[in-house]
Design an enzyme around this catalytic site. Structure first.
Site, PDB file in Angstrom:
ATOM      1  N   ASP A 132      44.442  45.786  43.028  1.00 49.73           N
ATOM      2  CA  ASP A 132      43.949  46.750  44.029  1.00 49.73           C
ATOM      3  C   ASP A 132      42.806  46.170  44.856  1.00 49.73           C
ATOM      4  O   ASP A 132      42.442  46.716  45.894  1.00 49.73           O
ATOM      5  CB  ASP A 132      43.488  48.058  43.347  1.00 49.73           C
ATOM      6  CG  ASP A 132      42.320  47.871  42.385  1.00 49.73           C
ATOM      7  OD1 ASP A 132      41.946  46.716  42.097  1.00 49.73           O
ATOM      8  OD2 ASP A 132      41.783  48.891  41.912  1.00 49.73           O
ATOM      9  N   GLU A 133      42.262  45.017  44.409  1.00 54.10           N
ATOM     10  CA  GLU A 133      41.105  44.456  45.118  1.00 54.10           C
ATOM     11  C   GLU A 133      41.471  43.963  46.512  1.00 54.10           C
ATOM     12  O   GLU A 133      40.591  43.744  47.350  1.00 54.10           O
ATOM     13  CB  GLU A 133      40.446  43.360  44.272  1.00 54.10           C
ATOM     14  CG  GLU A 133      40.000  43.913  42.927  1.00 54.10           C
ATOM     15  CD  GLU A 133      39.163  42.968  42.083  1.00 54.10           C
ATOM     16  OE1 GLU A 133      38.474  42.114  42.631  1.00 54.10           O
ATOM     17  OE2 GLU A 133      39.202  43.130  40.843  1.00 54.10           O
ATOM     18  N   TYR A 173      38.633  35.668  45.437  1.00 53.42           N
ATOM     19  CA  TYR A 173      39.754  36.076  44.580  1.00 53.42           C
ATOM     20  C   TYR A 173      40.670  37.047  45.311  1.00 53.42           C
ATOM     21  O   TYR A 173      41.886  36.830  45.410  1.00 53.42           O
ATOM     22  CB  TYR A 173      39.222  36.718  43.284  1.00 53.42           C
ATOM     23  CG  TYR A 173      40.275  37.511  42.517  1.00 53.42           C
ATOM     24  CD1 TYR A 173      41.397  36.881  41.980  1.00 53.42           C
ATOM     25  CD2 TYR A 173      40.145  38.902  42.344  1.00 53.42           C
ATOM     26  CE1 TYR A 173      42.372  37.606  41.299  1.00 53.42           C
ATOM     27  CE2 TYR A 173      41.105  39.625  41.658  1.00 53.42           C
ATOM     28  CZ  TYR A 173      42.222  38.975  41.132  1.00 53.42           C
ATOM     29  OH  TYR A 173      43.178  39.699  40.461  1.00 53.42           O
TER      30      TYR A 173
HETATM   31  P1  NAD Z   1      44.318  35.830  33.105  1.00 52.27           P
HETATM   32  O1  NAD Z   1      43.307  35.007  33.825  1.00 52.27           O
HETATM   33  O2  NAD Z   1      43.996  36.405  31.781  1.00 52.27           O
HETATM   34  O3  NAD Z   1      45.667  34.982  32.923  1.00 52.27           O
HETATM   35  C1  NAD Z   1      46.181  34.164  33.924  1.00 52.27           C
HETATM   36  C2  NAD Z   1      47.207  33.237  33.289  1.00 52.27           C
HETATM   37  O4  NAD Z   1      47.744  32.394  34.336  1.00 52.27           O
HETATM   38  C3  NAD Z   1      46.630  32.315  32.217  1.00 52.27           C
HETATM   39  O5  NAD Z   1      47.480  32.288  31.092  1.00 52.27           O
HETATM   40  C4  NAD Z   1      46.581  30.960  32.897  1.00 52.27           C
HETATM   41  O6  NAD Z   1      46.743  29.862  31.989  1.00 52.27           O
HETATM   42  C5  NAD Z   1      47.754  31.058  33.864  1.00 52.27           C
HETATM   43  N1  NAD Z   1      47.591  30.153  35.012  1.00 52.27           N
HETATM   44  C6  NAD Z   1      46.497  30.006  35.804  1.00 52.27           C
HETATM   45  N2  NAD Z   1      46.710  29.065  36.726  1.00 52.27           N
HETATM   46  C7  NAD Z   1      47.977  28.622  36.540  1.00 52.27           C
HETATM   47  C8  NAD Z   1      48.787  27.661  37.193  1.00 52.27           C
HETATM   48  N3  NAD Z   1      48.315  26.934  38.230  1.00 52.27           N
HETATM   49  N4  NAD Z   1      50.053  27.466  36.754  1.00 52.27           N
HETATM   50  C9  NAD Z   1      50.536  28.182  35.707  1.00 52.27           C
HETATM   51  N5  NAD Z   1      49.803  29.085  35.033  1.00 52.27           N
HETATM   52  C10 NAD Z   1      48.540  29.310  35.449  1.00 52.27           C
HETATM   53  O7  NAD Z   1      44.729  36.955  34.155  1.00 52.27           O
HETATM   54  P2  NAD Z   1      45.177  38.469  33.904  1.00 52.27           P
HETATM   55  O8  NAD Z   1      43.966  39.319  33.867  1.00 52.27           O
HETATM   56  O9  NAD Z   1      46.136  38.520  32.779  1.00 52.27           O
HETATM   57  O10 NAD Z   1      45.927  38.764  35.278  1.00 52.27           O
HETATM   58  C11 NAD Z   1      47.334  38.508  35.414  1.00 52.27           C
HETATM   59  C12 NAD Z   1      47.757  38.887  36.813  1.00 52.27           C
HETATM   60  O11 NAD Z   1      47.498  40.268  37.034  1.00 52.27           O
HETATM   61  C13 NAD Z   1      47.011  38.131  37.915  1.00 52.27           C
HETATM   62  O12 NAD Z   1      47.929  37.836  38.938  1.00 52.27           O
HETATM   63  C14 NAD Z   1      45.966  39.112  38.391  1.00 52.27           C
HETATM   64  O13 NAD Z   1      45.646  38.894  39.758  1.00 52.27           O
HETATM   65  C15 NAD Z   1      46.695  40.430  38.186  1.00 52.27           C
HETATM   66  N6  NAD Z   1      45.820  41.597  37.930  1.00 52.27           N
HETATM   67  C16 NAD Z   1      44.855  41.554  36.969  1.00 52.27           C
HETATM   68  C17 NAD Z   1      44.087  42.690  36.724  1.00 52.27           C
HETATM   69  C18 NAD Z   1      43.030  42.709  35.642  1.00 52.27           C
HETATM   70  O14 NAD Z   1      42.311  43.713  35.511  1.00 52.27           O
HETATM   71  N7  NAD Z   1      42.904  41.678  34.805  1.00 52.27           N
HETATM   72  C19 NAD Z   1      44.292  43.861  37.470  1.00 52.27           C
HETATM   73  C20 NAD Z   1      45.295  43.868  38.453  1.00 52.27           C
HETATM   74  C21 NAD Z   1      46.058  42.724  38.663  1.00 52.27           C
HETATM   75  P1  TYD Z   2      35.063  42.404  36.175  1.00 49.27           P
HETATM   76  O1  TYD Z   2      35.495  42.741  34.789  1.00 49.27           O
HETATM   77  O2  TYD Z   2      34.670  41.000  36.498  1.00 49.27           O
HETATM   78  O3  TYD Z   2      36.225  42.915  37.146  1.00 49.27           O
HETATM   79  P2  TYD Z   2      36.269  43.034  38.770  1.00 49.27           P
HETATM   80  O4  TYD Z   2      35.073  42.399  39.351  1.00 49.27           O
HETATM   81  O5  TYD Z   2      37.505  42.274  39.109  1.00 49.27           O
HETATM   82  O6  TYD Z   2      36.366  44.486  39.055  1.00 49.27           O
HETATM   83  O7  TYD Z   2      33.839  43.335  36.550  1.00 49.27           O
HETATM   84  C1  TYD Z   2      33.942  44.738  36.498  1.00 49.27           C
HETATM   85  C2  TYD Z   2      32.636  45.329  36.992  1.00 49.27           C
HETATM   86  O8  TYD Z   2      31.591  44.995  36.061  1.00 49.27           O
HETATM   87  C3  TYD Z   2      32.196  44.758  38.336  1.00 49.27           C
HETATM   88  O9  TYD Z   2      31.597  45.811  39.088  1.00 49.27           O
HETATM   89  C4  TYD Z   2      31.172  43.695  37.981  1.00 49.27           C
HETATM   90  C5  TYD Z   2      30.542  44.246  36.708  1.00 49.27           C
HETATM   91  N1  TYD Z   2      30.068  43.231  35.712  1.00 49.27           N
HETATM   92  C6  TYD Z   2      28.766  43.325  35.194  1.00 49.27           C
HETATM   93  O10 TYD Z   2      27.994  44.235  35.559  1.00 49.27           O
HETATM   94  N2  TYD Z   2      28.371  42.395  34.277  1.00 49.27           N
HETATM   95  C7  TYD Z   2      29.188  41.386  33.867  1.00 49.27           C
HETATM   96  O11 TYD Z   2      28.748  40.539  33.039  1.00 49.27           O
HETATM   97  C8  TYD Z   2      30.517  41.308  34.396  1.00 49.27           C
HETATM   98  C9  TYD Z   2      31.441  40.224  33.967  1.00 49.27           C
HETATM   99  C10 TYD Z   2      30.899  42.268  35.311  1.00 49.27           C
END
Ligand code: NAD
Ligand code: TYD
Length: 353
Positions: A135-136, A159
């Site tokens: 959603d970012e 990002y």
């Molecule tokens: P994560 O960082 O935990 O995992 C990313 C994975 O991708 C890792 O296993 C890493 O080894 C792999 N990777 C990175 N670069 C690579 C490359 N060049 N080739 C092959 N593999 C590679 O991320 P996540 O939090 O599990 O997010 C997964 C997806 O969901 C991402 O596309 C992210 O943008 C999206 N997303 C995440 C969130 C969240 O809150 N974490 C929310 C919405 C969408």
């Molecule tokens: P994060 O988990 O990095 O997710 P995103 O920035 O993608 O939403 O951060 C969530 C919120 O928490 C964000 O407003 C930044 C804040 N934050 C802190 O206040 N302290 C921290 O150490 C981190 C990692 C995030």
């Protein structure tokens, strides 16, 4: 969709990817699931120990920026579907190392799109390229309103700019070549196997170790939190039943100010750790704000709920409790991922704030 047999999941060793791989491997024994991952600092095969020897599962160590290797893999396996999660995913890292985000999130995604287009040629029948996004890409909200599927893109961090760019390429491949794509944009996830650089696992880890709890700025920024298994269920549903060419927003309808969330975690963990209530809150430390810190995210998931009948399965309190319990029961997982490079990362990221 029953024709789908060979599914490529990218980033399956990461946080969300591992939950998606586990779900698809367990629910679809007639599919062959290939988990492609480079195993960066965020990728961890320990996340998939329970399914690593399943007969419908295979791990492939590969970098999505390596177009030759990606093309060869598609040639060899002739995938029927792709669920693409591999990405650099942490905003703070994107501020210090933006080019890594361009390479993996933009170039890597275009490599996958090209490989799928080349292998499927013009016979797109039954094929799906599903891109998982955030959603970012919509930018930030003030106190009012929510992101819908038609909110204009306005990414603010390296990002989110890299994810927005990848989303645009995915749409463009649909528009230009007719590639059968699906896209979803989800809010912040939490749950087990989450690398402790993001807010919730970092705070859990620090509370467990009685370390300072670094809250950026005044702690007033707002995020909409969704349990990771509910994101995985939405991805499964959209992959199988979502209309081609469409975007779905996924969210928890669960907004929290960072400081309130950290306080809730402190209370929950004090009682689980047998500490006096209020003890962990004393660890809260306000630190310098993130550059360009988005104020608020909130998602309107009504399209997904109405069209596909998706519902989150847990309340936030239930999901958070399950998450905390998992970390308390798996200290060795935290020890493994926080040894070595993590210490250096933490020192660089937090000593300057
Ligand atoms: P994560 O960082 O935990 O995992 C990313 C994975 O991708 C890792 O296993 C890493 O080894 C792999 N990777 C990175 N670069 C690579 C490359 N060049 N080739 C092959 N593999 C590679 O991320 P996540 O939090 O599990 O997010 C997964 C997806 O969901 C991402 O596309 C992210 O943008 C999206 N997303 C995440 C969130 C969240 O809150 N974490 C929310 C919405 C969408
Ligand atoms: P994060 O988990 O990095 O997710 P995103 O920035 O993608 O939403 O951060 C969530 C919120 O928490 C964000 O407003 C930044 C804040 N934050 C802190 O206040 N302290 C921290 O150490 C981190 C990692 C995030």
């Amino acid at each position: 969709m029953s024709s789908i047999k060979k599914i490529l999941i990218t980033g399956g060793a990461g946080f969300i990817g591992s939950h998606v791989v586990r779900r698809i491997v367990n629910r679809y024994p007639d599919y062959m699931i290939f988990n492609l991952d480079k195993l960066t600092y965020a990728g961890n095969l320990e996340n998939l120990k329970d399914i690593e020897s399943a007969s419908n599962y295979q791990f492939v160590k590969m970098d999505i920026t390596d177009s030759d290797a990606i093309n060869n893999l598609f040639e060899t396996h002739q995938f029927d579907g792709v669920i693409h999660l591999a990405a650099e995913s942490h905003v703070d890292r994107s501020i210090s190392h933006p080019m890594e985000f361009v390479m993996t999130n933009v170039i890597g995604t275009v490599n996958l799109l090209n490989a799928a287009k080349n292998i499927w040629k013009d016979n797109f029948n039954g094929k799906v390229f599903y891109h998982v996004s955030t959603d970012e890409v919509y930018g930030e909200l003030s106190d009012e309103g929510k992101f819908t599927e038609t909110t204009p893109y306005s990414p603010n961090s390296p990002y989110s700019a890299s994810k927005a760019s990848s989303d645009h390429f995915v749409r463009a491949y649909h528009h230009t070549y007719g590639l059968p794509i699906k896209l979803s944009n989800c809010s912040n996830n939490y749950g087990s196997h989450h690398f402790p650089e993001k807010l919730i696992p970092l705070m859990i880890n620090n509370i467990m170790n009685s370390k300072p709890l670094p809250v950026y700025g005044k702690g007033e920024n707002v995020r909409d939190w969704l349990f990771v298994e509910d994101h995985a269920s939405a991805i499964d549903l959209i992959f199988h039943e979502g209309k081609l060419g469409e975007t779905f927003n996924i969210g928890g309808n669960n907004e929290w100010k960072n400081i309130d969330l950290v306080r809730l975690l402190c209370k929950m963990m004090d009682s689980k750790l047998g500490k006096a209530i209020g003890e962990s809150e004393k660890l809260i430390t306000y630190v310098g704000d993130r550059a360009g810190h988005d104020f608020r995210y909130a998602i309107d998931s009504s399209k997904l709920m109405q069209q596909l009948g998706w519902m989150p399965s847990v309340t936030f309190e239930q999901g958070l409790e399950r998450t905390v319990d998992w970390y308390l029961a798996n200290p060795e997982w935290l020890e493994h991922v926080t040894s070595g490079a993590y210490k250096e990362y933490y020192q660089n990221m937090y000593s300057k704030r």
